[in-house]
Structures are given as C-alpha cells and as structure tokens.
Enzyme design. Sequence first.
Site, PDB file in Angstrom:
ATOM      1  N   GLU A  23      58.375  59.949  36.587  1.00  0.00           N
ATOM      2  CA  GLU A  23      58.487  59.342  35.260  1.00  0.00           C
ATOM      3  C   GLU A  23      59.409  60.170  34.366  1.00  0.00           C
ATOM      4  O   GLU A  23      58.947  60.953  33.535  1.00  0.00           O
ATOM      5  CB  GLU A  23      57.110  59.195  34.592  1.00  0.00           C
ATOM      6  CG  GLU A  23      57.189  58.458  33.259  1.00  0.00           C
ATOM      7  CD  GLU A  23      55.849  58.349  32.542  1.00  0.00           C
ATOM      8  OE1 GLU A  23      55.807  57.696  31.485  1.00  0.00           O
ATOM      9  OE2 GLU A  23      54.851  58.898  33.040  1.00  0.00           O
ATOM     10  N   LYS A  47      58.840  55.303  37.291  1.00  0.00           N
ATOM     11  CA  LYS A  47      58.291  54.772  36.041  1.00  0.00           C
ATOM     12  C   LYS A  47      59.282  55.104  34.934  1.00  0.00           C
ATOM     13  O   LYS A  47      59.510  56.283  34.623  1.00  0.00           O
ATOM     14  CB  LYS A  47      56.905  55.371  35.743  1.00  0.00           C
ATOM     15  CG  LYS A  47      56.292  54.833  34.444  1.00  0.00           C
ATOM     16  CD  LYS A  47      54.835  55.214  34.275  1.00  0.00           C
ATOM     17  CE  LYS A  47      54.295  54.733  32.942  1.00  0.00           C
ATOM     18  NZ  LYS A  47      52.855  54.991  32.763  1.00  0.00           N
TER      19      LYS A  47
END
Length: 299
Positions: A176, A213
């Site tokens: 992420e 992500k």
Amino acid sequence: MNVTQLEQIRSGRGLFAALDQSGGSTPKALADYGIPESRYDSQAEMFDLVHEMRSRVITSPAFDGTRVLGTILFEQTMERDIGGVPTGRYLWAEKRVVPFLKVDKGLADERHGVSLMKPIDTLDDLLELANRNHMFGTKMRSVINDADKGGVSAIVDQQFEYAARIARAGLVPILEPEVSIHSPHKDEAEALLYNALLAGLEALPDDAAIILKLTIPTLTGRYTDLAADPRVLRVLALSGGYSRDEACDLLAKEPGMIASFARALLEGLAAEQTNEQFNARLNASLAQVYAASVHKSPA
C-alpha cells in the site's frame, strides 16, 4: 496457501473491509463511532471498545463473503476472539471472508516528499503469528506526499523488499504505497508510482502473488494493466480521506480496482444505534461500496 481463499481473492466479486486502525488511529475511529476519549481511561479500555465495534461489524448479518472478499485486521483484533472463536478462524468459517493482518509499524518522518514505513523489526514474529492465526496475507502502508522520483522509488523498493520476506513465509502481501489525495502534484506522483510498480513487478518471478492497494488515480485507468498482470491478484482502492459518496463515485469509473475502505465503509455507524439500525446502515454502506466495486460506470 488455501486454494479456495486464493480463488476468492483473485476472481470474487466484492470488496475488502479494512478494520485495521492501530493505536494511533483508534481514537479517531472510536470518535467517529460516537465514543469520545472521555469514555475510556486507558489504552486497554480503548482496545476493548474498538474490538467491540469491530465484532459488531463482523457479526452483523450484513457482513459476509457474498460481498466482502477479505478483511484487514489489526494485530490485537487477530489475537482476540469473536463468539469464543479466534477472529481469523471466525471470519473464514462463519462468514467466508478471507483474513489479512496489518504488519507495518507506522510511518517514518517525511523525507523527499514521502513517508517510508518505520522498520518492521518484529516482522518474523508477526508472520509466525499470522500463520498460526490462519491469516491469508498481510498489509503494509507508506505514503507519497509529492512527486519526488527518488522518494517514490524508495517507497516502492521498501514495499517490495518486505513483500519478498512475507511471501517466503507463505503469505500474500498487500503493498500500500498511498498517494495523498492532498498532494500538490498528485497525477505526477501517480505516474512515478506506476513506473516504479511496473519495474518492481517485472522483477518478480512468474509464480509470485501480490495485491496492490492504491489511491484512486487522477487519470482514470492508470493502473489497469497492473491489475491485468497475473502476479497481481487484485488492485484495491483506498478511500484516502474522501467521503464514501466521493470515493464510490470515483471508484465506479475505475476499471480493474475494487474497494478496500476503512473509515468510508464505516461512515454513519454509531454505538448508540440499535442492532436493527446498525445492521441497516452497514447493509446500505456495503451495498453502495459493492456496487462501485462491481458495477462499473463509463469513465
């Protein structure tokens, strides 16, 4: 690796629920839920309250694998029980939702327009715990605040270095590298991130499995070919400070991405709601986010 879980993550129709607020972000999550800091006197009480909140979400009849493919958990949530069953096992056995563990230790001070992750000095222990608690994978977050090529490269290098260790432990890493929605050069930062992620992917073996992500990009479709790479199980979208309505409107135009929302997913839930009110609100939220993830509108 659980093959059924792998197939659900790779090809299921739905979203991820991010229930992984840690010590620093828990007071805000509780306040949004209607529990101010004046209601608890210690960190232990705070974590008891947030576990009650998360348990209420997970046990709700609105929450199950027909819409929620995976859930990201904070370490303390993973180590606690729901209905007398360890959380990870409960999620899969009772709800058919695949569990993941947040493993990062927060952000280092900003340098070169980015905040790297603090060193994850307990990673080996966390990975052992994750396997013992039936986690499918892990998640780790860093933040890009501006379009600095060296900073973005450092972010991505760190994410892939930790991902390799996580994969060796038999777990699927969620990388992420969040681009701040407030970045003064958001589109330029995302172009740099795309190039760095592409280079990182090309260096992986053919049988690798990762999840990305990412912030919903300014340029619609920027990450579509990353999502098509067979080594990328999914590309998840974070809400990043947008309201649920804003995030869903943007996501609905974005091919190749599904939601992994935290605050935006839980928006409107409150401690004082009756179970009927709570479940109805959660059901409406899940329906909205599911629709944005699955039923894409034209760009």
